[in-house]
Design an enzyme around this catalytic site. Structure first.
Site, PDB file in Angstrom:
ATOM      1  N   ALA A 158      12.209  53.447  13.561  1.00  0.00           N
ATOM      2  CA  ALA A 158      11.962  54.588  14.439  1.00  0.00           C
ATOM      3  C   ALA A 158      13.275  55.147  14.992  1.00  0.00           C
ATOM      4  CB  ALA A 158      11.036  54.179  15.580  1.00  0.00           C
ATOM      5  N   TYR A 159      14.188  54.269  15.351  1.00  0.00           N
ATOM      6  CA  TYR A 159      15.491  54.707  15.861  1.00  0.00           C
ATOM      7  C   TYR A 159      16.244  55.500  14.801  1.00  0.00           C
ATOM      8  CZ  TYR A 159      20.259  54.301  17.731  1.00  0.00           C
ATOM      9  OH  TYR A 159      21.533  54.569  18.189  1.00  0.00           O
ATOM     10  N   VAL A 160      16.257  54.956  13.573  1.00  0.00           N
ATOM     11  CA  VAL A 160      16.950  55.628  12.478  1.00  0.00           C
ATOM     12  C   VAL A 160      16.317  56.991  12.191  1.00  0.00           C
ATOM     13  CG1 VAL A 160      17.299  55.542   9.980  1.00  0.00           C
ATOM     14  CG2 VAL A 160      17.955  53.603  11.395  1.00  0.00           C
TER      15      VAL A 160
END
Length: 250
Positions: A158-160
């Protein structure tokens, strides 16, 4: 042929979002050392921001602190107004503000995805939009991605996803500012010893990440600040790029 701006200003001014801690604070100090007047933005840690400002002023620099939610366009418009009023203009905007919440994709709490989307994507868009309208000729806009967009570490999905969006909007903005003499780039740090990165990691994990690069150490906030300072000053021929400041991490 596009002309290189010959305009000069009494003082070059940088606004650094997330400038009260970690990489952001290191960037603030580096740019102050380079002679910039610096606006130190904070989301919640006014004490740290004010302490950083005080430190710069004690060293005969010029700095102010300014708070606000980077994802709130009205608040950020007012923040940019204050920087221009108090410091005389804006030449460099560095957007380090971001959050990182890790989880396997199959287990991710969707509320965490929404939080990262708001700060990392919407926040970067809001700051980039204001920067595109405000930064003076000869200036620079520098957003922040992550080397994990290439390394694909588990739990970072999700961060990426949020940072891949940052890279894409950065590339588009660089081309939209054709003829403005403003560079737009993204810096993508590798493993860097900041509270955000170290939080929740055990010693073995940190040691393994330290040995992942050929230099066999974690990056430091100062390493990343050096990259940003170059883009903000001498790196005028670097534009529309993602710079992987990661010690050779594959």
């Amino acid at each position: 042929m596009t002309k290189i701006s010959t305009e000069t200003y009494d003082l070059r001014v940088a606004l650094v979002t997330g400038g009260s801690v970690g990489i952001g604070r290191a960037i603030v100090k580096k740019l102050a050392d380079k002679g910039f007047a610096v606006a130190v933005h904070y989301a919640g840690n006014k004490t740290n921001a004010d302490a950083t400002v005080e430190e710069i002023i004690k060293q005969d620099g010029k700095a102010i602190s300014i708070g606000g939610d980077v994802a709130d366009e009205k608040v950020m418009q007012e923040a940019f107004d204050v920087v221009e009023e108090k410091l005389g203009g804006i030449d460099v905007v560095v957007n380090t503000a971001g959050i990182m919440l890790l989880s396997p994709i199959a287990e991710l709490n969707m509320a965490d995805l929404d939080k990262m989307h708001r700060t990392n994507i919407r926040g970067t868009f809001v700051i980039s939009q204001q920067a595109a309208r405000r930064v003076r000729k000869g200036g620079a806009i520098i957003n922040f991605s992550t080397s994990v967009t290439r390394t694909q570490f588990p739990t970072y999905g999700a961060y990426v996803a949020s940072k891949a969006a940052v890279e894409s909007m950065t590339m588009v903005l660089a081309r939209e500012l054709r003829g403005k003499d403003i560079t737009v780039n993204a810096v993508a740090p590798g493993p860097t010893a900041t509270p955000l990165f170290l939080d929740g990691k055990d010693e073995q994990t940190i040691d393994n990440l330290s040995k992942a690069t050929p230099l066999e150490r974690l990056g430091t906030p100062e390493d990343i600040a050096d990259t940003v300072a170059y883009l903000a000053t001498a790196g005028r021929w670097i534009n529309g790029q993602v710079i992987f400041s990661n010690g050779g991490l594959a």
